[in-house]
Motif scaffolding. Sequence first.
Motif: not given
Length: 196
Positions: A38-49, A66-70
């Motif tokens: 909680v509170g951590q900034v999301l990076t592209e490494r944290d996300l997939g498709k 995806l880019k809008s949530v990074v």
Amino acid sequence: MIALSVALIAAGGAGVAVLLLQVGHRTDVVTVVHDVQVGQVLTERDLGKASVALDPAVRAVRADDLKSVVGKRAAVELKPGSLLAPTQVTKDSLVQAGEQLVPIGLEPKQVPATALLPGQRVQLVHVPTQGSAETGRASGAAPKTIGGRVVKASGAAPGTGVVVVDVATSAADGPTAAAWEAAGALRLVLAAPEDR
């Protein structure tokens, strides 16, 4: 033999048609690939498709977005393998300027039956311990309270059942709340939802 060949060709064609139909109803969505607190900034490494057959009732971030949530923060704890929902991210810092974060340990009997969620308003109530000098002075008086907001609530600790709740308070009230907590003279009360 000819009839059998025709039947096999027809069955194969039907199978391809079903497969194409299923693929046609799949949606590309954003998934979580790493643990995110909680509170951590999301990076592209944290996300997939992933491409999934998505029920219309399920709200999920589309892969195109995806880019809008990074760069946004996790509003809740995110686990690998889950779909990312729009409500699980926020652009706001969970601890804002002028606030302090106070960890509050709650024993099992002090934990509300209602789940503690990030953003919930709470009151930190000062409850003098038995035998303290404040007990006599405070008799009949309204208890002191400090307003706060839940940032994160842990799971119950194995063996003790203690739940730790991170509460954001004003910077002026943070040291007082921490002192109450250290003295075992603090209780957490859920506040009524604010009118919107």
